[in-house]
Structures are given as C-alpha cells and as structure tokens.
Motif scaffolding. Structure first.
Motif, PDB file in Angstrom:
ATOM      1  N   GLU A   4      41.837  44.416  20.774  1.00 20.89           N
ATOM      2  CA  GLU A   4      43.279  44.251  20.847  1.00 20.89           C
ATOM      3  C   GLU A   4      43.715  44.460  22.291  1.00 20.89           C
ATOM      4  OE1 GLU A   4      45.397  43.501  18.300  1.00 20.89           O
ATOM      5  OE2 GLU A   4      43.769  43.425  16.826  1.00 20.89           O
ATOM      6  N   ILE A   5      44.553  43.585  22.808  1.00 22.45           N
ATOM      7  CA  ILE A   5      45.027  43.684  24.185  1.00 22.45           C
ATOM      8  C   ILE A   5      45.770  45.008  24.397  1.00 22.45           C
ATOM      9  CG2 ILE A   5      46.544  42.634  25.923  1.00 22.45           C
ATOM     10  CD1 ILE A   5      44.072  40.947  25.271  1.00 22.45           C
ATOM     11  N   ASP A   6      46.538  45.443  23.409  1.00 22.19           N
ATOM     12  CA  ASP A   6      47.320  46.670  23.528  1.00 22.19           C
ATOM     13  C   ASP A   6      46.446  47.918  23.672  1.00 22.19           C
ATOM     14  OD1 ASP A   6      49.596  45.143  23.354  1.00 22.19           O
ATOM     15  OD2 ASP A   6      49.833  45.439  21.191  1.00 22.19           O
ATOM     16  N   ILE A  46      45.545  42.996  33.901  1.00 25.26           N
ATOM     17  CA  ILE A  46      46.613  42.844  34.883  1.00 25.26           C
ATOM     18  C   ILE A  46      47.640  41.930  34.231  1.00 25.26           C
ATOM     19  CG2 ILE A  46      47.270  42.001  37.158  1.00 25.26           C
ATOM     20  CD1 ILE A  46      44.407  42.591  38.083  1.00 25.26           C
ATOM     21  N   ASP A  47      48.775  42.518  33.858  1.00 25.09           N
ATOM     22  CA  ASP A  47      49.821  41.812  33.127  1.00 25.09           C
ATOM     23  C   ASP A  47      49.222  41.263  31.825  1.00 25.09           C
ATOM     24  OD1 ASP A  47      52.433  40.979  32.680  1.00 25.09           O
ATOM     25  OD2 ASP A  47      52.123  39.057  33.693  1.00 25.09           O
ATOM     26  N   LYS A  48      49.161  39.954  31.646  1.00 25.80           N
ATOM     27  CA  LYS A  48      48.608  39.373  30.411  1.00 25.80           C
ATOM     28  C   LYS A  48      47.175  38.887  30.589  1.00 25.80           C
ATOM     29  CE  LYS A  48      53.026  38.092  28.511  1.00 25.80           C
ATOM     30  NZ  LYS A  48      53.797  37.101  27.805  1.00 25.80           N
ATOM     31  N   ASP A  49      46.638  38.938  31.810  1.00 30.04           N
ATOM     32  CA  ASP A  49      45.260  38.536  32.063  1.00 30.04           C
ATOM     33  C   ASP A  49      44.327  39.715  31.792  1.00 30.04           C
ATOM     34  OD1 ASP A  49      46.485  36.262  32.912  1.00 30.04           O
ATOM     35  OD2 ASP A  49      45.497  36.179  34.860  1.00 30.04           O
ATOM     36  N   TYR A  83      40.154  36.274  30.698  1.00 28.94           N
ATOM     37  CA  TYR A  83      40.920  35.832  29.531  1.00 28.94           C
ATOM     38  C   TYR A  83      42.382  35.649  29.901  1.00 28.94           C
ATOM     39  CZ  TYR A  83      36.958  37.091  26.597  1.00 28.94           C
ATOM     40  OH  TYR A  83      35.715  37.157  26.021  1.00 28.94           O
ATOM     41  N   VAL A  84      42.947  34.569  29.445  1.00 27.58           N
ATOM     42  CA  VAL A  84      44.370  34.291  29.646  1.00 27.58           C
ATOM     43  C   VAL A  84      44.987  33.961  28.291  1.00 27.58           C
ATOM     44  CG1 VAL A  84      44.117  33.497  32.032  1.00 27.58           C
ATOM     45  CG2 VAL A  84      43.931  31.857  30.169  1.00 27.58           C
TER      46      VAL A  84
END
Length: 158
Positions: A4-6, A46-49, A83-84
């Motif tokens: 999970e990104i979070d 970094i941000d959403k990356d 990943y983007v």
C-alpha cells in the motif's frame, strides 16, 4: 507482493520477504523456478512516485542448449523500479507520445504497487540466450541423438 502506498513513510519502507514462486508465473518447459524467491529492498516515495531498490535471489531449473539436460541456474541480482500512478485515460483516437523514460516505469492503481512484474522481468533477463550446463558440454549427436557427455557414438566416425 503488493504494498500500500500509504504504508511507505517519508523514511521509506524496508522489507525482506520470500515471494511464492507461483506468484511470479515462471513455469516454462525450459525454464522454471525451483523455490521461492528471496527479495530484500527498500521502497521510498516522493509525492506520488515510488522507487524500489533492492536485491533478489532465485534458483531456476533451465535446459542446456547443447545437451538438453536440465540444471540449476542461480540468479542473484539487484532490482530497481520506478512506479507512477496510472493517468486518466485519453479519449479514443488521441495520440499519446511515449518517451524513452516512460518505458522504464511501472504503473500502479488504487494506491497499491505490485512488485511481481519487475521481479519476474529481472529474473528472466538474467537467463542467457545460450544456457550451458557446463562450459565443456559436448551436446548431443545430430544424427542419433546420443548425449555426447555420457558416451561416444559411432556416428562421429562417419
């Protein structure tokens, strides 16, 4: 192998996991995983990356190009991925320019990244086009099919 990104904090997320070999879908007649894959690495954001940097260790059973016997081929390599987030799809008929850097990116959806594709790709890229069980492999006789590593055949005298 989904994260999970979070869950990725500012300091990153370190992991050391054993990926089930069935998840990577490397099961061909001439190349198959013999055991689960060990992956150690770190995810940073970094941000959403999201960036993956790590190492993998796997053992494949591959077929020798010369004698057609199977042998174990260890793969130990570094792995990197960027990943983007998936972009909103363009309307049909629109042209989208793909840049060289876009090819090296993985796309994630719904706030989750899946490491299976870059892992599978890196493992398969390490398998040489010509796989030899040993550098002195004699192969098989092109006439009778005898394994020349085990015994000589009479065809060589012809």
């Amino acid at each position: 192998m989904i994260f999970e990104i979070d869950e990725i904090s500012e300091g990153g997320l370190s992991f050391d996991v054993l990926v089930n070999k069935e998840q990577l879908e490397i099961d061909h007649s001439d190349c198959t995983l013999t055991e689960n894959v060990n992956v150690k690495g770190e995810l940073s954001r970094i941000d959403k990356d999201v960036y993956l940097k790590g190492e993998l260790y796997a053992v494949l059973k591959v077929t020798c190009t010369r004698c057609l016997n199977s042998f174990l081929f260890p793969v130990e390599n570094k792995i990197q991925a960027h990943y983007v987030p998936q972009m909103v799809e363009a309307s049909p008929g629109c042209e989208i320019e793909v840049k060289e850097l876009d090819i090296e990116k993985e796309v994630y959806q719904e706030g989750r990244i899946d490491l299976r594709n870059p892992l599978r790709d890196q493992i398969l890229l390490d398998v040489p086009l010509i796989s030899l069980c040993n550098k002195n492999c004699k192969g098989i006789c092109f006439k009778c099919g005898n394994d020349l590593n085990l015994n000589k055949c009479k065809c060589q005298n012809d």
